[in-house]
Design a protein around this motif. Structure first.
Motif, PDB file in Angstrom:
ATOM      1  N   GLU A  56       0.816  -1.216   0.000  1.00  0.00           N
ATOM      2  CA  GLU A  56       0.000   0.000   0.000  1.00  0.00           C
ATOM      3  C   GLU A  56       0.849   1.265   0.000  1.00  0.00           C
ATOM      4  OE1 GLU A  56      -2.345  -0.492   3.480  1.00  0.00           O
ATOM      5  OE2 GLU A  56      -3.557  -2.136   2.642  1.00  0.00           O
ATOM      6  N   ARG A  57       2.106   1.159   0.447  1.00  0.00           N
ATOM      7  CA  ARG A  57       2.938   2.354   0.590  1.00  0.00           C
ATOM      8  C   ARG A  57       4.276   2.201  -0.131  1.00  0.00           C
ATOM      9  NH1 ARG A  57       3.063   4.392   6.705  1.00  0.00           N
ATOM     10  NH2 ARG A  57       4.508   5.821   5.650  1.00  0.00           N
ATOM     11  N   HIS A  80       8.944  -3.729 -10.328  1.00  0.00           N
ATOM     12  CA  HIS A  80       7.917  -4.357 -11.160  1.00  0.00           C
ATOM     13  C   HIS A  80       6.772  -3.385 -11.439  1.00  0.00           C
ATOM     14  CE1 HIS A  80       9.301  -8.460 -11.736  1.00  0.00           C
ATOM     15  NE2 HIS A  80       9.766  -8.445 -10.499  1.00  0.00           N
ATOM     16  N   LEU A  81       6.436  -2.555 -10.459  1.00  0.00           N
ATOM     17  CA  LEU A  81       5.406  -1.542 -10.685  1.00  0.00           C
ATOM     18  C   LEU A  81       5.892  -0.525 -11.710  1.00  0.00           C
ATOM     19  CD1 LEU A  81       2.589  -0.642  -9.840  1.00  0.00           C
ATOM     20  CD2 LEU A  81       3.614   0.672  -7.972  1.00  0.00           C
ATOM     21  N   ALA A  82       7.161  -0.152 -11.630  1.00  0.00           N
ATOM     22  CA  ALA A  82       7.739   0.767 -12.610  1.00  0.00           C
ATOM     23  C   ALA A  82       7.667   0.175 -14.012  1.00  0.00           C
ATOM     24  CB  ALA A  82       9.188   1.079 -12.239  1.00  0.00           C
ATOM     25  N   HIS A  83       7.972  -1.106 -14.126  1.00  0.00           N
ATOM     26  CA  HIS A  83       7.912  -1.783 -15.424  1.00  0.00           C
ATOM     27  C   HIS A  83       6.494  -1.743 -15.984  1.00  0.00           C
ATOM     28  CE1 HIS A  83       8.584  -4.816 -18.518  1.00  0.00           C
ATOM     29  NE2 HIS A  83       9.879  -4.790 -18.249  1.00  0.00           N
ATOM     30  N   GLN A  84       5.516  -1.956 -15.105  1.00  0.00           N
ATOM     31  CA  GLN A  84       4.117  -1.907 -15.525  1.00  0.00           C
ATOM     32  C   GLN A  84       3.743  -0.501 -15.987  1.00  0.00           C
ATOM     33  OE1 GLN A  84       1.270  -3.464 -12.643  1.00  0.00           O
ATOM     34  NE2 GLN A  84      -0.299  -2.044 -13.375  1.00  0.00           N
ATOM     35  N   TYR A  85       4.167   0.525 -15.250  1.00  0.00           N
ATOM     36  CA  TYR A  85       3.883   1.908 -15.644  1.00  0.00           C
ATOM     37  C   TYR A  85       4.491   2.235 -16.998  1.00  0.00           C
ATOM     38  CZ  TYR A  85       2.202   3.118 -10.928  1.00  0.00           C
ATOM     39  OH  TYR A  85       1.497   3.201  -9.765  1.00  0.00           O
ATOM     40  N   LEU A  86       5.703   1.767 -17.243  1.00  0.00           N
ATOM     41  CA  LEU A  86       6.373   2.031 -18.519  1.00  0.00           C
ATOM     42  C   LEU A  86       5.620   1.388 -19.678  1.00  0.00           C
ATOM     43  CD1 LEU A  86      10.044   1.539 -17.312  1.00  0.00           C
ATOM     44  CD2 LEU A  86       9.120   3.670 -18.252  1.00  0.00           C
ATOM     45  N   ARG A  87       5.054   0.217 -19.440  1.00  0.00           N
ATOM     46  CA  ARG A  87       4.307  -0.482 -20.494  1.00  0.00           C
ATOM     47  C   ARG A  87       2.926   0.124 -20.717  1.00  0.00           C
ATOM     48  NH1 ARG A  87       5.065  -5.059 -17.421  1.00  0.00           N
ATOM     49  NH2 ARG A  87       2.796  -5.223 -17.369  1.00  0.00           N
ATOM     50  N   ASP A  88       2.263   0.495 -19.628  1.00  0.00           N
ATOM     51  CA  ASP A  88       0.823   0.770 -19.716  1.00  0.00           C
ATOM     52  C   ASP A  88       0.435   2.243 -19.586  1.00  0.00           C
ATOM     53  OD1 ASP A  88       0.622  -1.966 -19.883  1.00  0.00           O
ATOM     54  OD2 ASP A  88       0.127  -2.255 -17.777  1.00  0.00           O
ATOM     55  N   THR A  89       1.389   3.136 -19.310  1.00  0.00           N
ATOM     56  CA  THR A  89       1.061   4.556 -19.179  1.00  0.00           C
ATOM     57  C   THR A  89       2.010   5.384 -20.031  1.00  0.00           C
ATOM     58  OG1 THR A  89       2.556   5.174 -17.359  1.00  0.00           O
ATOM     59  CG2 THR A  89       0.512   4.058 -16.751  1.00  0.00           C
ATOM     60  N   TYR A 136      10.169   9.458  -9.447  1.00  0.00           N
ATOM     61  CA  TYR A 136       9.762  10.280  -8.300  1.00  0.00           C
ATOM     62  C   TYR A 136       8.491   9.747  -7.654  1.00  0.00           C
ATOM     63  CZ  TYR A 136      13.318  13.728  -9.547  1.00  0.00           C
ATOM     64  OH  TYR A 136      14.513  14.345  -9.805  1.00  0.00           O
ATOM     65  N   GLU A 137       7.567   9.273  -8.478  1.00  0.00           N
ATOM     66  CA  GLU A 137       6.309   8.751  -7.943  1.00  0.00           C
ATOM     67  C   GLU A 137       6.547   7.539  -7.045  1.00  0.00           C
ATOM     68  OE1 GLU A 137       2.158   6.796  -9.657  1.00  0.00           O
ATOM     69  OE2 GLU A 137       3.218   8.303 -10.851  1.00  0.00           O
ATOM     70  N   LEU A 138       7.564   6.741  -7.377  1.00  0.00           N
ATOM     71  CA  LEU A 138       7.843   5.530  -6.600  1.00  0.00           C
ATOM     72  C   LEU A 138       8.881   5.747  -5.520  1.00  0.00           C
ATOM     73  CD1 LEU A 138       7.729   2.793  -9.385  1.00  0.00           C
ATOM     74  CD2 LEU A 138       5.954   3.460  -7.774  1.00  0.00           C
ATOM     75  N   HIS A 195      19.275   7.137 -10.026  1.00  0.00           N
ATOM     76  CA  HIS A 195      19.193   6.032  -9.068  1.00  0.00           C
ATOM     77  C   HIS A 195      18.187   5.000  -9.553  1.00  0.00           C
ATOM     78  CE1 HIS A 195      18.084   4.599  -4.735  1.00  0.00           C
ATOM     79  NE2 HIS A 195      18.869   3.736  -5.351  1.00  0.00           N
ATOM     80  N   PHE A 196      17.039   5.472 -10.017  1.00  0.00           N
ATOM     81  CA  PHE A 196      16.010   4.581 -10.549  1.00  0.00           C
ATOM     82  C   PHE A 196      16.527   3.832 -11.775  1.00  0.00           C
ATOM     83  CE2 PHE A 196      12.545   4.452 -13.838  1.00  0.00           C
ATOM     84  CZ  PHE A 196      11.941   3.307 -13.385  1.00  0.00           C
ATOM     85  N   ASN A 197      17.178   4.561 -12.673  1.00  0.00           N
ATOM     86  CA  ASN A 197      17.697   3.963 -13.901  1.00  0.00           C
ATOM     87  C   ASN A 197      18.681   2.836 -13.589  1.00  0.00           C
ATOM     88  OD1 ASN A 197      17.971   4.467 -17.031  1.00  0.00           O
ATOM     89  ND2 ASN A 197      20.053   4.187 -16.276  1.00  0.00           N
TER      90      ASN A 197
END
Length: 300
Positions: free
Chosen positions: A209-210, A253-262, A271-273, A280-282
């Motif tokens: 959730e967080r 995995h959530l980032a991967h989903q965002y990249l595919r679907d948004t 920043y959102e995650l 750092h994310f990269n």
């Protein structure tokens, strides 16, 4: 191919989605009860059933196995009987489950030359014995949870979706079988009481959730009522990962989903995650998946 259903009964409302993949049936349901109660279910189909309890506590008796199981959200098992009769008692007002039904012959085809546990299971199925793959229910760890979410939120259509569902169903079979092998190697259980098990599951749900603004260990421990030592050791035993490792998996995995679907940029996602910088994310993404975030966007 897709069959959404909403069913209202005297004990609550169930929202369900069913996907037909040739002979394989995949389903996801959320039941919101209006009280703690019991209800019965039955089927005459001759199939192998994968059961994943994703959220909520419940018990069910299985007539063909002559067993009653007391379950806490975050568990899985594979079972077979020629038809089944069950009675379910909900212990929480919301229960979320996921299931896959394999035709008996197809499941045996996939497993008769697999590891020893699956081969014995396939032999019992061929003999039409009522059987559960493992007497100990496995925990839904991060890899299994990710596959479940990929199926539930799949954006494909047509024949491509059929291939996707088939591949993910087989992937779940492999992940579940490996989880049981790992569980059998554990000689001593650290988390023994149902109460502590519920608290460890609550830790996982709190992290989910967080993800973007995760609590630290001290906050988690206070929230669920465990000391940090029991929290860390119990979480590692249950999910085969540390709390921080699980959080990292969920973020990526959530980032991967965002990249595919948004259409969000990699920087926006970082920043959102909760990543300190896009770089750092990269770096974390490339370490996990072997490619950069922009590669996912450019090669969907």
């Amino acid at each position: 191919m897709e069959q959404p259903e909403i069913t209202t009964t005297e004990y609550g409302t169930m929202t369900r989605m069913i996907w037909h993949c040739d002979e394989i049936l995949v389903g996801h349901s959320i039941t919101r009860y209006n009280r703690l109660t019991s209800h019965k279910g039955s089927s005459e189909t001759d199939v192998v059933r994968f059961h994943f309890g994703m959220k909520g506590n419940y018990s069910f008796s299985y007539k063909q196995l002559d067993q009653t199981y007391d379950l806490i959200g975050g568990h899985h098992n594979i079972m077979y009987s020629k038809g089944f009769d069950i009675e379910i008692w909900n212990r929480t007002l919301e229960v979320e489950v996921f299931g896959i039904q394999f035709p008996r012959e197809l499941f045996v085809k996939f497993t008769q030359n697999a590891n020893d546990r699956l081969k014995r299971f396939a032999e019992d199925i061929l003999a039409e014995k009522s059987v559960m793959l493992s007497e100990h229910w496995g925990a839904i760890d991060a890899p299994i949870q990710q596959v479940l979410q990929q199926i539930i939120h799949c954006k494909y259509g047509g024949d491509l979706k059929k291939l996707f569902l088939l591949s993910k169903s087989i992937e779940l079979l492999v992940l579940c079988a490996e989880a049981y092998n790992v569980a059998m190697e554990k000689r001593e259980l650290f988390v023994k009481s149902k109460t502590d098990k519920e608290k460890i599951i609550a830790v996982r749900d709190l992290i989910n959730e967080r993800v973007a603004d995760p609590p630290n260990l001290s906050e988690i421990a206070r929230t669920v009522g465990l000391n940090e030592y029991k929290l860390k050791r119990g979480f590692k035993e249950t999910f085969s990962n540390t709390v921080f490792g699980y959080l990292t998996e969920q973020r990526l995995h959530l980032a991967h989903q965002y990249l595919r679907d948004t259409s969000k940029t990699a920087a926006e996602i970082s920043y959102e995650l909760g990543y300190a910088t896009p770089q750092h994310f990269n770096n974390a993404f490339k370490t996990k998946f072997g490619i950069t975030p922009n590669s996912v966007r450019n090669n969907p």
